[in-house]
Design a protein around this motif. Structure first.
Motif, PDB file in Angstrom:
ATOM      1  N   PRO A 174      -2.141  -1.603   6.888  1.00 45.48           N
ATOM      2  CA  PRO A 174      -2.216  -3.030   7.421  1.00 45.48           C
ATOM      3  C   PRO A 174      -2.178  -2.730   9.044  1.00 45.48           C
ATOM      4  O   PRO A 174      -2.072  -1.327   9.596  1.00 45.48           O
ATOM      5  CB  PRO A 174      -0.690  -3.520   7.360  1.00 45.48           C
ATOM      6  CG  PRO A 174       0.121  -3.082   6.434  1.00 45.48           C
ATOM      7  CD  PRO A 174      -0.532  -1.842   6.091  1.00 45.48           C
ATOM      8  N   GLU A 175      -3.300  -3.331   9.659  1.00 50.06           N
ATOM      9  CA  GLU A 175      -3.410  -3.780  10.965  1.00 50.06           C
ATOM     10  C   GLU A 175      -2.195  -3.494  11.856  1.00 50.06           C
ATOM     11  O   GLU A 175      -1.268  -4.004  11.463  1.00 50.06           O
ATOM     12  CB  GLU A 175      -4.252  -4.595  11.572  1.00 50.06           C
ATOM     13  CG  GLU A 175      -5.706  -4.396  12.137  1.00 50.06           C
ATOM     14  CD  GLU A 175      -6.363  -5.599  12.347  1.00 50.06           C
ATOM     15  OE1 GLU A 175      -6.184  -6.303  13.515  1.00 50.06           O
ATOM     16  OE2 GLU A 175      -7.047  -6.066  11.503  1.00 50.06           O
ATOM     17  N   GLY A 176      -2.170  -2.682  12.940  1.00 45.21           N
ATOM     18  CA  GLY A 176      -1.284  -2.793  13.989  1.00 45.21           C
ATOM     19  C   GLY A 176       0.020  -1.430  13.496  1.00 45.21           C
ATOM     20  O   GLY A 176       1.069  -1.294  14.105  1.00 45.21           O
ATOM     21  N   VAL A 177      -0.437  -0.729  12.316  1.00 41.15           N
ATOM     22  CA  VAL A 177       0.748   0.244  12.074  1.00 41.15           C
ATOM     23  C   VAL A 177      -0.103   1.386  12.784  1.00 41.15           C
ATOM     24  O   VAL A 177      -1.305   1.829  12.428  1.00 41.15           O
ATOM     25  CB  VAL A 177       0.519   0.225  10.641  1.00 41.15           C
ATOM     26  CG1 VAL A 177       1.289   1.731  10.339  1.00 41.15           C
ATOM     27  CG2 VAL A 177       1.247  -0.645   9.868  1.00 41.15           C
ATOM     28  N   ASP A 178       0.678   2.090  13.608  1.00 41.20           N
ATOM     29  CA  ASP A 178       0.217   3.456  14.140  1.00 41.20           C
ATOM     30  C   ASP A 178       0.121   4.440  13.089  1.00 41.20           C
ATOM     31  O   ASP A 178       1.061   4.576  12.428  1.00 41.20           O
ATOM     32  CB  ASP A 178       1.002   3.811  15.353  1.00 41.20           C
ATOM     33  CG  ASP A 178       0.785   2.932  16.617  1.00 41.20           C
ATOM     34  OD1 ASP A 178      -0.195   2.583  16.904  1.00 41.20           O
ATOM     35  OD2 ASP A 178       2.020   2.666  17.197  1.00 41.20           O
ATOM     36  N   MET A 217       0.882  -1.129   0.117  1.00 38.99           N
ATOM     37  CA  MET A 217      -0.049  -0.051   0.053  1.00 38.99           C
ATOM     38  C   MET A 217       0.904   1.287  -0.087  1.00 38.99           C
ATOM     39  O   MET A 217       1.456   1.515   1.007  1.00 38.99           O
ATOM     40  CB  MET A 217      -1.005  -0.002   1.281  1.00 38.99           C
ATOM     41  CG  MET A 217      -1.845   1.154   1.393  1.00 38.99           C
ATOM     42  SD  MET A 217      -3.193   1.146  -0.064  1.00 38.99           S
ATOM     43  CE  MET A 217      -3.852  -0.475   0.132  1.00 38.99           C
ATOM     44  N   LEU A 218       0.754   1.998  -0.929  1.00 38.12           N
ATOM     45  CA  LEU A 218       1.664   3.413  -1.069  1.00 38.12           C
ATOM     46  C   LEU A 218       1.111   4.150  -0.098  1.00 38.12           C
ATOM     47  O   LEU A 218       0.021   4.368   0.398  1.00 38.12           O
ATOM     48  CB  LEU A 218       1.105   3.876  -2.373  1.00 38.12           C
ATOM     49  CG  LEU A 218       2.059   4.750  -3.234  1.00 38.12           C
ATOM     50  CD1 LEU A 218       3.112   3.580  -3.631  1.00 38.12           C
ATOM     51  CD2 LEU A 218       1.645   5.149  -4.575  1.00 38.12           C
ATOM     52  N   ALA A 268      11.837  -4.446   3.748  1.00 41.07           N
ATOM     53  CA  ALA A 268      11.095  -5.213   4.679  1.00 41.07           C
ATOM     54  C   ALA A 268       9.869  -4.631   4.999  1.00 41.07           C
ATOM     55  O   ALA A 268       8.754  -5.105   5.242  1.00 41.07           O
ATOM     56  CB  ALA A 268      12.030  -5.092   5.834  1.00 41.07           C
ATOM     57  N   LEU A 269       9.634  -3.166   4.811  1.00 44.49           N
ATOM     58  CA  LEU A 269       8.409  -2.477   5.303  1.00 44.49           C
ATOM     59  C   LEU A 269       7.577  -2.693   3.989  1.00 44.49           C
ATOM     60  O   LEU A 269       6.332  -2.918   4.479  1.00 44.49           O
ATOM     61  CB  LEU A 269       8.859  -0.977   5.275  1.00 44.49           C
ATOM     62  CG  LEU A 269       7.887   0.062   5.771  1.00 44.49           C
ATOM     63  CD1 LEU A 269       7.444  -0.387   7.040  1.00 44.49           C
ATOM     64  CD2 LEU A 269       8.340   1.333   5.674  1.00 44.49           C
ATOM     65  N   GLU A 270       8.122  -2.890   2.894  1.00 49.49           N
ATOM     66  CA  GLU A 270       6.937  -3.219   1.826  1.00 49.49           C
ATOM     67  C   GLU A 270       6.491  -4.627   2.018  1.00 49.49           C
ATOM     68  O   GLU A 270       5.351  -4.609   1.809  1.00 49.49           O
ATOM     69  CB  GLU A 270       8.055  -3.179   0.321  1.00 49.49           C
ATOM     70  CG  GLU A 270       7.442  -3.842  -0.611  1.00 49.49           C
ATOM     71  CD  GLU A 270       7.177  -2.531  -1.701  1.00 49.49           C
ATOM     72  OE1 GLU A 270       8.019  -1.658  -1.765  1.00 49.49           O
ATOM     73  OE2 GLU A 270       5.987  -2.435  -2.027  1.00 49.49           O
ATOM     74  N   THR A 271       7.241  -5.486   2.466  1.00 47.57           N
ATOM     75  CA  THR A 271       6.839  -6.729   2.812  1.00 47.57           C
ATOM     76  C   THR A 271       5.796  -6.863   3.622  1.00 47.57           C
ATOM     77  O   THR A 271       4.729  -7.533   3.819  1.00 47.57           O
ATOM     78  CB  THR A 271       7.996  -7.799   3.409  1.00 47.57           C
ATOM     79  OG1 THR A 271       8.912  -7.716   2.369  1.00 47.57           O
ATOM     80  CG2 THR A 271       7.504  -9.251   3.423  1.00 47.57           C
ATOM     81  N   SER A 272       5.868  -5.757   4.877  1.00 46.02           N
ATOM     82  CA  SER A 272       5.046  -5.684   5.884  1.00 46.02           C
ATOM     83  C   SER A 272       3.375  -4.629   5.263  1.00 46.02           C
ATOM     84  O   SER A 272       2.700  -4.446   6.082  1.00 46.02           O
ATOM     85  CB  SER A 272       5.408  -4.875   6.920  1.00 46.02           C
ATOM     86  OG  SER A 272       6.498  -5.436   7.496  1.00 46.02           O
ATOM     87  N   GLY A 273       3.758  -4.409   3.957  1.00 44.40           N
ATOM     88  CA  GLY A 273       2.370  -3.767   3.360  1.00 44.40           C
ATOM     89  C   GLY A 273       2.369  -2.508   3.426  1.00 44.40           C
ATOM     90  O   GLY A 273       1.427  -1.721   3.230  1.00 44.40           O
ATOM     91  N   ASP A 280      14.698  -7.084  21.442  1.00 39.57           N
ATOM     92  CA  ASP A 280      14.333  -8.221  21.387  1.00 39.57           C
ATOM     93  C   ASP A 280      13.961  -8.778  20.025  1.00 39.57           C
ATOM     94  O   ASP A 280      13.320  -9.854  19.724  1.00 39.57           O
ATOM     95  CB  ASP A 280      13.335  -8.608  22.190  1.00 39.57           C
ATOM     96  CG  ASP A 280      12.111  -7.585  22.044  1.00 39.57           C
ATOM     97  OD1 ASP A 280      12.087  -6.918  21.147  1.00 39.57           O
ATOM     98  OD2 ASP A 280      11.294  -7.630  22.826  1.00 39.57           O
ATOM     99  N   GLY A 281      14.105  -7.991  18.987  1.00 41.83           N
ATOM    100  CA  GLY A 281      13.616  -8.135  17.593  1.00 41.83           C
ATOM    101  C   GLY A 281      12.315  -7.572  17.277  1.00 41.83           C
ATOM    102  O   GLY A 281      11.641  -7.506  16.059  1.00 41.83           O
ATOM    103  N   LYS A 282      11.386  -7.188  18.271  1.00 48.62           N
ATOM    104  CA  LYS A 282      10.228  -6.396  18.042  1.00 48.62           C
ATOM    105  C   LYS A 282      10.260  -5.447  17.172  1.00 48.62           C
ATOM    106  O   LYS A 282      11.293  -4.479  17.512  1.00 48.62           O
ATOM    107  CB  LYS A 282       9.558  -6.096  19.155  1.00 48.62           C
ATOM    108  CG  LYS A 282       8.186  -5.674  19.221  1.00 48.62           C
ATOM    109  CD  LYS A 282       7.477  -5.589  20.471  1.00 48.62           C
ATOM    110  CE  LYS A 282       7.151  -4.160  20.656  1.00 48.62           C
ATOM    111  NZ  LYS A 282       6.577  -3.394  21.893  1.00 48.62           N
ATOM    112  N   VAL A 283       9.475  -5.017  16.277  1.00 50.85           N
ATOM    113  CA  VAL A 283       9.477  -3.936  15.262  1.00 50.85           C
ATOM    114  C   VAL A 283       7.929  -3.121  15.197  1.00 50.85           C
ATOM    115  O   VAL A 283       7.206  -3.817  15.108  1.00 50.85           O
ATOM    116  CB  VAL A 283       9.811  -4.313  13.790  1.00 50.85           C
ATOM    117  CG1 VAL A 283      10.041  -2.982  13.133  1.00 50.85           C
ATOM    118  CG2 VAL A 283      11.239  -5.044  13.703  1.00 50.85           C
ATOM    119  N   GLU A 284       8.329  -1.788  15.605  1.00 48.94           N
ATOM    120  CA  GLU A 284       7.018  -1.044  15.655  1.00 48.94           C
ATOM    121  C   GLU A 284       7.112  -0.069  14.246  1.00 48.94           C
ATOM    122  O   GLU A 284       7.758   0.301  14.022  1.00 48.94           O
ATOM    123  CB  GLU A 284       6.928  -0.294  16.640  1.00 48.94           C
ATOM    124  CG  GLU A 284       6.420  -0.619  18.203  1.00 48.94           C
ATOM    125  CD  GLU A 284       6.822   0.334  19.079  1.00 48.94           C
ATOM    126  OE1 GLU A 284       5.779   1.069  19.313  1.00 48.94           O
ATOM    127  OE2 GLU A 284       7.832   0.395  19.853  1.00 48.94           O
TER     128      GLU A 284
END
Ligand code: CS2
Length: 497
Positions: free
Chosen positions: A12-16, A1-2, A243-248, A91-95
């Motif tokens: 995508p859900e979860g994106v602030d 999504m552009l 990677a961001l692209e892969t997350s939508g 810990d690997g979490k990405v926001e």
């Protein structure tokens, strides 16, 4: 999504994302120098403020003074000035958080007059800056403004068509005064001790040269709050974008940062200010102890690892911290040389601050490249490290850990490669001069230290040179810098879990 305003709801859900009405915002802040750090820090705090308080008069209009800013101008415009902050936890979490506080961007190369008018507009109440340490035209040898730069000379002769920041600020303030408008606050967000005082001193030096009456008005009306700013913001890589692209999210220029962030500001503003304290910033009467602590521990610590690590062959800050020799060296430098010249900071436990720093540096996901850290060392080291050396010399304190870093910097400037011959990407406005002086150090060991605009009179301090010269000589005979580090620290310690 552009990424753009229309698509915000489809991310995508979860994106602030901004939930406030961006179309209602006016830009009370004009910001010069929209790099990664501005976007992870001031724009982040302001986004949070707009979201939490519903304020509408503190949007940000970005300004780029250099032709090189055209890329960010194009990207932001295409994305309705939105971008993604990628916050990487240890810990690997990405926001993922889409920031909405920037509402416009102007490129001075396209229309200098429009930029000046924007700054002179009544709605502008703060002009903030991240122009890097070198942008202040400060000469460390004289402690004064450096009038010799061609852009400065140009701006003195052409006030309406400036090229550098102080030319823009002076002309914008002239127009405000002519229109009976209040002055704005000039808020530096660069890593310089007393960054507000420094901005004031440099601007006034320039303005007095151009128009003494205007300069007096500036002196009385403009406010320059000092501030300590902090958030590690590595250079965005192609793989971050992928990677961001892969997350939508398709974002041409997201910003990566660590979770930690800090902003301590002196509460002196000319024309109102955002309630940044509602979203985590701290307003204090005197920022001195905070900024000294941060610059002499964090920024100096970065440079220590950056220069030693580059020669050794490390690539990133976390790579250095994973190496017990480097982690221990850093901690010893902080304990033995930096801490003794720091004033106590109210409410801050320095021991804990240093441990947290080592943890932050060790964040394996941030991947802060040493090339970024070593960028423009000539304008960073005087403020980050050489001031510590000078104070230790005055007090009879240790200078060994810092001396090896300066010797490493000389070797690095001369050879431009690691101990194993891997070429280093050196970017520094003084690169040629540093290189020349470093080469000369084979003939005159003090040649590098004799660059006065960086080192002041350090070359004449025997308590320093008698430590530095043998280190330099050893390094040229054997560039395996780890051996000299080892000799200083003895046994490395396990400092991180
Ligand atoms: C770094 C800073 O290279 C440098 O100057 O030390 O960019 C540092 O990452 C930030 O000041 C962190 O707040």
């Amino acid at each position: 999504m552009l990424l753009n305003q229309n698509n915000l709801q489809h991310l995508p859900e979860g994106v602030d994302r901004p939930t406030y009405d961006r179309s209602q915002l006016t830009a009370g802040i004009v910001h010069i120098g929209v790099g990664g750090f501005h976007r992870s820090h001031e724009a982040f705090y302001t986004d949070e403020l707009l979201a939490q308080t519903g304020a509408t008069d503190w949007g940000i209009c970005g300004v780029g003074l250099r032709e090189a800013d055209r890329k960010i101008a194009d990207v932001l415009k295409q994305q309705d000035y939105l971008y993604t902050l990628i916050i990487k936890h240890p810990d690997g979490k990405v926001e993922h958080r889409v920031i909405g506080s920037i509402v416009d961007f102007m490129l001075a190369a396209d229309d200098a007059n429009a930029v000046i008018n924007k700054m002179a507009d009544e709605s502008t109440r703060i002009v903030s800056l991240t122009i890097t340490e070198g942008g202040y035209h400060f000469n460390a040898a004289t402690n004064e403004f450096d009038f010799t730069h061609p852009d400065v000379q140009h701006d003195l002769a052409n006030p309406q068509q400036p090229k550098m920041v102080f030319g823009y600020l002076t002309e914008a303030l002239r127009r405000r005064r002519a229109n009976n408008l209040p002055a704005f606050t000039i808020q530096s967000c660069d890593n310089i001790q007393h960054n507000g005082n420094m901005t004031r001193k440099m601007l006034l030096a320039f303005a007095y040269q151009q128009d003494a009456e205007l300069a007096r008005w500036i002196e009385n009306e403009v406010r320059f709050p000092n501030a300590m700013v902090d958030r590690i913001t590595p250079v965005t890589t192609m793989s971050d974008i992928a990677a961001l692209e892969t997350s939508g999210i398709t974002d041409a220029w997201p910003v990566v940062c660590e979770p930690f962030t800090q902003w301590v500001i002196e509460d002196t503003f000319a024309n109102g200010r955002p309630q940044w304290e509602d979203v985590g910033a701290q307003f204090v009467a005197d920022v001195t102890p905070y900024e000294t602590m941060k610059i002499r521990l964090l920024n100096a610590g970065h440079s220590v690892l950056g220069l030693l690590g580059s020669i050794h062959g490390h690539e990133t800050i976390d790579g250095c911290i994973a190496d017990p020799l480097f982690a221990t060296y850093l901690r010893r430098f902080m304990d033995i040389e930096a801490t003794p010249v720091l004033a106590p900071v109210e409410g801050i436990d320095l021991e804990a601050y240093k441990s947290v720093l080592i943890e932050r540096f060790g964040n394996p996901n941030v991947k802060d490249n040493l090339a970024r850290i070593c960028l423009e060392s000539s304008s960073k080291l005087p403020k980050f490290l050489i001031s510590t050396i000078m104070e230790n010399l005055e007090k009879g304190g240790s200078v060994h850990y810092a001396a090896l870093v300066i010797a490493a910097w000389c070797y690095y400037s001369d050879k431009g490669m690691s101990k194993d011959g891997v070429a280093l990407d050196i970017v520094d406005e003084m690169k040629a001069e540093l290189h020349q002086a470093a080469i000369q150090s084979q003939v005159d060991g003090l040649a590098f230290l004799k660059i006065e605009s960086i080192f002041g009179d350090l070359a004449s301090k025997t308590a320093f040179t008698e430590v530095y010269l043998p280190m330099l000589e050893t390094l040229y005979h054997n560039p395996d810098i780890a051996q000299q580090m080892q000799a200083l620290i003895g046994e490395p310690e396990a400092l991180t879990a």
